[in-house]
Design a protein around this motif. Structure first.
Motif, PDB file in Angstrom:
ATOM      1  N   ASP A 320       0.856  -1.186   0.000  1.00 51.41           N
ATOM      2  CA  ASP A 320       0.000   0.000   0.000  1.00 51.41           C
ATOM      3  C   ASP A 320       0.891   1.235   0.000  1.00 51.41           C
ATOM      4  N   ARG A 322       1.678   5.024   1.773  1.00 53.37           N
ATOM      5  CA  ARG A 322       1.478   5.963   2.881  1.00 53.37           C
ATOM      6  C   ARG A 322       1.834   7.364   2.410  1.00 53.37           C
ATOM      7  N   LEU A 324       2.035  11.236   3.877  1.00 55.83           N
ATOM      8  CA  LEU A 324       2.017  12.097   5.054  1.00 55.83           C
ATOM      9  C   LEU A 324       1.670  13.509   4.614  1.00 55.83           C
ATOM     10  N   ARG A 341       4.646   0.779   1.143  1.00 56.16           N
ATOM     11  CA  ARG A 341       4.919  -0.129   2.252  1.00 56.16           C
ATOM     12  C   ARG A 341       4.584  -1.551   1.798  1.00 56.16           C
ATOM     13  N   ASN A 351       2.177  -2.729   7.738  1.00 63.53           N
ATOM     14  CA  ASN A 351       2.721  -1.790   8.719  1.00 63.53           C
ATOM     15  C   ASN A 351       4.215  -2.013   8.952  1.00 63.53           C
ATOM     16  N   SER A 386      -5.159  11.949  -1.987  1.00 63.81           N
ATOM     17  CA  SER A 386      -4.680  12.268  -0.640  1.00 63.81           C
ATOM     18  C   SER A 386      -5.107  13.673  -0.230  1.00 63.81           C
ATOM     19  N   GLY A 405      -1.927  10.857   8.319  1.00 61.65           N
ATOM     20  CA  GLY A 405      -1.296   9.781   7.568  1.00 61.65           C
ATOM     21  C   GLY A 405      -2.373   9.037   6.794  1.00 61.65           C
ATOM     22  N   ASP A 407      -3.398   6.010   4.139  1.00 65.41           N
ATOM     23  CA  ASP A 407      -2.983   4.747   3.522  1.00 65.41           C
ATOM     24  C   ASP A 407      -3.907   4.435   2.352  1.00 65.41           C
ATOM     25  N   GLU A 420      -7.091   3.465   5.026  1.00 66.39           N
ATOM     26  CA  GLU A 420      -7.180   3.980   6.393  1.00 66.39           C
ATOM     27  C   GLU A 420      -6.626   5.398   6.457  1.00 66.39           C
ATOM     28  N   ASN A 422      -4.939   7.995   9.497  1.00 67.10           N
ATOM     29  CA  ASN A 422      -4.393   8.008  10.854  1.00 67.10           C
ATOM     30  C   ASN A 422      -4.233   9.443  11.335  1.00 67.10           C
ATOM     31  N   PRO A 425       0.049  10.008  12.752  1.00 69.06           N
ATOM     32  CA  PRO A 425       1.049   9.214  12.017  1.00 69.06           C
ATOM     33  C   PRO A 425       2.375   9.197  12.757  1.00 69.06           C
TER      34      PRO A 425
END
Length: 459
Positions: A320, A322, A324, A341, A351, A386, A405, A407, A420, A422, A425
């Motif tokens: 996936d 990520r 930021l 990731r 993760n 994003s 964060g 995903d 997801e 977060n 992050p």
């Protein structure tokens, strides 16, 4: 009158009278030899009698020990950023970082941990950009007295100090249990600070889903999701998807997630991610029987069910992306980091804390999609989505965040999906495979944003 930012050299002299001595070069006392001047340090406001002292060098001030005590200025402030006008000196801004610091009584400093390294880098980043920063725990706040027992960093050593309430709070408390234990105080702090506390609290996965689906464009990138309400509805959801995920409503780091795969004969295999990073596997003859394995778990914690998607893989390992997203010194959203990731072999979550690998987006996309055009479209879609996600979350929640964060997953056709979001992050001060300049930027931007909020509030 707008505050002029300066670096002031601060010293003290012994006196029971609250008095301030200023260099004649400062120019904010007009011609009168004595004058009252308002001094502000975080939530502390004190009016002091000020006098010109010809012996002081440029941009220097000296205050009596009584004045320093009233302002709760301590020795960590001897090179002190300050905003200055003719009638006011505002020391700081003072930024508080809410976390879970643990004091070592014997060593008389904070106990070392991976979180301590993160906090140190944040404090240093804030100092580099003209703020005075400290860290504190939720139970050290005294709202009635307007004080906090916090920890300041001086020459690489942490010191415990009594401090005023800060101008802005950056929430880096990663313990849901601690937040729940201090729920009333936590809510009072949020109410008092409003937009001057950012990234407060934790996300509820179902709430995030509801916020995001209100946005027409974002909605198209959400996998089908249901809140767990009954065993019969769960059975229906499981039966309608070949792959299904069960996620704790308040979980993080991929812990407690279960993955169900329906086999051709109607049986189900399942995998559960444990806290020990181990994966427990099993099999059941039907949806009803596999749910019976999870009956106790489903009674004691809230969960959501989520459709499993045919996501692209990197060498047969789940991958996936990520992203930021952070606000900077202008208050605007910026994309700080974006990386892929890849799950460790045998795992179904990517993760990094569970053993996953980080790699450049282009490297992962080259394996996932065969054509250059597909990869370019996917990358543009990741960037666009994003930004849409942060806007949709703020619109849906009615809150302002400082960083998120995000995903995202990529299916085999090249479509991007939201996995997801977060609210806290995790960051590390160093990197082995990524760009150190972007790691540094990820620490600097929240502190720049905190300074922006403090400056905005002071006007």
């Amino acid at each position: 009158m707008e505050l002029e930012q300066r670096q002031l050299r601060v010293s003290t002299f012994k006196s029971a009278k609250p008095l301030l001595r200023l260099s004649p070069s400062t120019g904010y006392l007009a011609a009168a030899p004595f004058r009252s001047i308002e001094c502000v340090h975080g939530g502390r406001r004190v009016t002091l009698e000020a006098v010109i002292d010809e012996a002081l060098p440029r941009n220097a001030l000296s205050m009596s020990s009584k004045a320093a005590e009233q302002l709760r200025l301590t020795e960590y402030t001897w090179q002190m950023p300050a905003g200055v006008t003719q009638g006011r000196i505002q020391f700081g801004p003072l930024i508080g970082i809410l976390s879970n610091p643990r004091w070592d009584k014997e060593a008389r400093t904070l106990r070392k941990s991976s979180q301590t390294e993160v906090l140190q880098r944040l404090v240093e980043a804030g100092r580099e950009h003209g703020a005075v920063c400290f860290v504190f725990g939720i139970h050290s706040v005294n709202l009635k007295a307007g004080t906090i027992t916090g920890y300041v960093l001086n020459d690489g050593v942490w010191h415990r100090r009594q401090l005023p309430l800060p101008d802005v709070i950056y929430d880096q408390l990663h313990s849901r249990k601690l937040e729940q234990d201090a729920k009333e105080l936590r809510e009072a702090l949020s109410k008092r600070y409003g937009s001057r506390i950012f990234n407060d609290g934790f996300f509820d996965k179902w709430q995030v889903y509801e916020w995001l689906r209100e946005d027409r464009q974002v909605r198209q990138h959400l996998p089908q999701t249901r809140q767990h309400t009954s065993m019969s509805s769960a059975e229906a959801f499981l039966s309608s998807h070949s792959v299904t995920f069960l996620k704790p409503l308040h979980g993080s780091l991929g812990l407690g997630i279960a993955r169900f795969v329906r086999q051709r004969d109607g049986s189900y295999t399942y995998e559960v991610k444990r806290k020990t990073s181990a994966i427990v596997r099993g099999k059941a003859a039907s949806a009803k029987k596999v749910l019976s394995v999870f009956r106790t778990r489903l009674k004691h914690r809230p969960y959501i069910w989520q459709e499993g998607l045919p996501l692209a893989t990197y060498h047969h390992r789940p991958v996936d992306f990520r992203i930021l997203m952070q606000r900077d010194e202008t208050g605007e959203w910026k994309r700080t980091k974006m990386f892929a990731r890849v799950a460790r072999i045998g795992d179904f979550t990517s993760n990094l804390s569970g053993g996953g690998d980080a790699m450049p987006v282009d490297q992962a996309l080259a394996e996932c999609l065969p054509k250059v055009e597909q990869r370019n479209r996917a990358k543009a879609q990741i960037r666009r989505l994003s930004r849409q996600v942060v806007d949709a979350l703020e619109q849906g929640s009615g809150r302002t965040f400082g960083e998120l964060g995000i995903d995202l997953g990529l299916d085999t056709s090249g479509k991007v999906w939201i996995i997801e979001v977060n609210s806290k992050p995790r960051k590390t001060p160093t990197t082995e495979k990524g760009r150190q300049d972007l790691v540094d930027l990820s620490f600097e931007r929240p502190m720049r944003y905190a300074i922006y909020l403090a400056t905005k509030a002071a006007k």
